[in-house]
Design an enzyme around this catalytic site. Structure first.
Site, short mmCIF file in Angstrom:
data_model
loop_
_atom_site.label_atom_id
_atom_site.label_comp_id
_atom_site.label_asym_id
_atom_site.label_seq_id
_atom_site.Cartn_x
_atom_site.Cartn_y
_atom_site.Cartn_z
N GLU A 86 4.50 12.14 -9.98
CA GLU A 86 4.12 13.33 -10.74
C GLU A 86 2.74 13.16 -11.38
OE1 GLU A 86 8.66 13.20 -10.75
OE2 GLU A 86 7.01 11.76 -10.78
N TYR A 138 -14.33 19.43 3.48
CA TYR A 138 -13.05 18.71 3.46
C TYR A 138 -13.19 17.23 3.69
CZ TYR A 138 -13.38 20.77 8.18
OH TYR A 138 -13.82 21.22 9.40
N GLU A 175 5.54 -2.97 -6.77
CA GLU A 175 4.81 -1.85 -6.15
C GLU A 175 3.35 -1.87 -6.60
OE1 GLU A 175 7.37 1.98 -5.70
OE2 GLU A 175 7.72 1.15 -7.70
N LYS A 204 5.80 9.39 -0.66
CA LYS A 204 5.94 7.94 -0.82
C LYS A 204 7.03 7.47 0.14
CE LYS A 204 6.52 4.60 -4.57
NZ LYS A 204 6.78 4.49 -6.02
#
Length: 135
Positions: free
Chosen positions: A89, A68, A36, A114
């Site tokens: 996290e 933004y 990954e 994900k």
């Protein structure tokens, strides 16, 4: 040494006005597995910012609120170019810090998706959502 977590709040009913950015797709190199971190994958970021937009509305001036486009750039840069991490996290915590650095934001919700996570079953998404406030 990793930074301490930002404060958590249970009650978001009186958090004020909101600006939401949804579905920001960024290619990043995060995950527990070496594959990954080597090849990367798409992460999708949703944020809700809590702030008072009354001054910006009265002045009709972007300087009094959150731009933004600039926020999206900062979030994307943090996912794509920030240090590689193992956990969603940890990435969500980093993105919350980015949000809280923008102007009058006093709290935020951050969700990191994900959808290509290496899970050996059919699934549509995996995500982590956090709520953080300025200390």
């Amino acid at each position: 040494m990793k930074p301490a977590a930002l404060p958590y709040c249970d009650d978001v009913t009186d958090m004020g006005d909101q600006i939401t950015l949804s579905g920001l797709q960024v290619h990043g190199y995060h995950g527990v597995y070496a594959s990954e971190q080597a090849s990367g994958q798409i992460f999708i970021v949703d944020v809700t910012l809590y702030l008072d937009v009354a001054v910006a509305a009265a002045n009709d001036n972007v300087a009094d609120t959150v731009h933004y486009g600039d926020l999206a750039d900062a979030l994307a840069n943090s996912v794509a170019n920030g240090p590689r991490v193992n956990l969603l996290e940890t990435l969500a915590e980093r993105l919350a810090r980015v949000c809280l650095e923008h102007g009058p934001v006093h709290a935020c919700d951050v969700t990191v998706h994900k959808p290509q996570a290496p899970i050996g079953h059919m699934f549509s998404d995996v995500s982590v959502t956090i709520h953080r406030e300025k200390p």
